[in-house]
Write a protein that holds these residues in place. Structure first.
Motif, short mmCIF file in Angstrom:
data_model
loop_
_atom_site.label_atom_id
_atom_site.label_comp_id
_atom_site.label_asym_id
_atom_site.label_seq_id
_atom_site.Cartn_x
_atom_site.Cartn_y
_atom_site.Cartn_z
N MET A 1 -8.63 2.98 -6.42
CA MET A 1 -9.77 2.44 -7.16
C MET A 1 -9.71 2.82 -8.63
O MET A 1 -10.00 1.98 -9.50
CB MET A 1 -11.07 2.94 -6.52
N ALA A 2 -9.33 4.06 -8.93
CA ALA A 2 -9.28 4.50 -10.32
C ALA A 2 -8.26 3.72 -11.12
O ALA A 2 -8.45 3.47 -12.32
CB ALA A 2 -8.97 6.00 -10.38
N ALA A 3 -7.18 3.29 -10.46
CA ALA A 3 -6.15 2.51 -11.16
C ALA A 3 -6.64 1.13 -11.56
O ALA A 3 -6.02 0.46 -12.39
CB ALA A 3 -4.92 2.38 -10.26
N GLN A 4 -7.77 0.70 -10.99
CA GLN A 4 -8.29 -0.63 -11.26
C GLN A 4 -9.59 -0.59 -12.06
O GLN A 4 -10.28 -1.60 -12.18
CB GLN A 4 -8.54 -1.37 -9.94
N SER A 5 -9.94 0.58 -12.60
CA SER A 5 -11.22 0.71 -13.29
C SER A 5 -11.10 1.71 -14.43
O SER A 5 -10.23 2.59 -14.42
CB SER A 5 -12.29 1.19 -12.30
N ARG A 6 -11.99 1.60 -15.40
CA ARG A 6 -12.04 2.60 -16.46
C ARG A 6 -12.96 3.75 -16.08
O ARG A 6 -13.11 4.71 -16.84
CB ARG A 6 -12.51 1.96 -17.78
N PHE A 7 -13.57 3.67 -14.89
CA PHE A 7 -14.47 4.73 -14.44
C PHE A 7 -13.76 5.65 -13.45
O PHE A 7 -12.86 5.23 -12.72
CB PHE A 7 -15.71 4.12 -13.76
N MET B 1 0.84 -1.19 0.00
CA MET B 1 0.00 0.00 0.00
C MET B 1 0.88 1.24 0.00
O MET B 1 1.30 1.72 1.05
CB MET B 1 -0.93 -0.01 1.22
N THR B 2 1.16 1.74 -1.19
CA THR B 2 2.06 2.88 -1.34
C THR B 2 1.31 4.18 -1.58
O THR B 2 1.93 5.22 -1.83
CB THR B 2 3.03 2.63 -2.52
N ASP B 3 -0.02 4.14 -1.52
CA ASP B 3 -0.83 5.34 -1.72
C ASP B 3 -2.05 5.24 -0.80
O ASP B 3 -2.82 4.29 -0.92
CB ASP B 3 -1.26 5.45 -3.18
N PRO B 4 -2.24 6.19 0.12
CA PRO B 4 -3.39 6.10 1.02
C PRO B 4 -4.68 6.65 0.43
O PRO B 4 -5.74 6.56 1.06
CB PRO B 4 -2.96 6.96 2.21
N ASP B 5 -4.61 7.24 -0.78
CA ASP B 5 -5.80 7.85 -1.41
C ASP B 5 -6.62 6.75 -2.08
O ASP B 5 -6.23 6.22 -3.13
CB ASP B 5 -5.37 8.90 -2.42
N LEU B 6 -7.77 6.43 -1.49
CA LEU B 6 -8.60 5.34 -2.02
C LEU B 6 -9.13 5.65 -3.41
O LEU B 6 -9.38 4.74 -4.20
CB LEU B 6 -9.75 5.06 -1.06
N ARG B 7 -9.28 6.91 -3.72
CA ARG B 7 -9.77 7.28 -5.05
C ARG B 7 -8.75 6.88 -6.12
O ARG B 7 -9.12 6.33 -7.16
CB ARG B 7 -10.05 8.78 -5.11
#
Length: 205
Positions: free
Chosen positions: A42-48, A33-39
């Motif tokens: 999540m964005a890195a795993q989705s096209r949305f 977990m190298t980034d605490p920003d959940l946005r």
């Protein structure tokens, strides 16, 4: 789940008073977990795109949260939660949503949507053999393993032996089945050991 020491503020995940990236999870062998920003996660795993319902909206209660959810242009939302009471309001706001996901704490606010109320639940432990399996490399888990090994038998699953075939799943299962007490098989290791093993064999392998 704030009651379990996990809270979200400004879209960032905290473990008690530390950001996720300073909680020990930055050393996770598979999903560091190298980034605490959940946005961003999540964005890195989705096209949305991923939106955010901030704490100041959550503090206004379920109607404000529901309005923010309904009017957000994004398909996915991260909702701040600093108290377990926030989860009750979030759950009520999500009543008409077909899919809600999150940590286990999100479930606190969902039963009321189906007419369920708090009630004592009877539970009785079962007798018989038991075993513990552990693979997490978090600091908390490693502390729990050390505590357990002071009192009960344990078998370390050795990566080198697994790689060369001298330790097999059958070996571990047979040891667990034949050992009295509360035996534990564990592959958990500290970050330095994990890095050494990954450097030796390759992280993917």
């Amino acid at each position: 789940f704030p009651g379990a020491g996990r809270s979200v503020y400004q879209g960032h995940l905290f473990v008690t008073d530390r950001l996720l990236t300073a909680s020990g999870m930055e050393n996770h062998p598979l999903t560091p977990m190298t980034d605490p920003d959940l946005r961003r996660l999540m964005a890195a795993q989705s096209r949305f795109s991923v939106g955010h319902v901030p704490a100041e909206t959550v503090f206004k209660g379920r109607d404000a949260i529901a309005h923010a959810m309904a009017t957000a242009p994004e398909r996915m939302l991260v909702v701040d939660a600093l108290l377990d009471a926030d989860l009750l309001e979030i759950g009520a706001a999500a009543k008409d949503h077909p899919l809600v996901t999150g940590g286990s704490g999100v479930a606190l606010g969902l039963p009321a949507n189906f007419g369920c109320t708090d009630a004592p639940v009877s539970w009785a432990g079962q007798t018989g053999k038991a075993a513990i399996l552990s693979g997490s490399c978090s600091a908390a888990t490693r502390g729990q393993i050390a505590h357990h090994l002071d009192r009960h038998p344990g078998m370390k699953i050795d990566v080198a032996q697994v790689m060369d075939g001298t330790q097999t799943p059958s070996d571990v299962a047979e040891w667990l089945a034949s050992t009295e007490g509360l035996p534990m098989a564990y592959s958990s290791a500290d970050p330095e050991e994990v890095r050494r093993i990954q450097d030796m064999h390759g992280a993917d392998k």
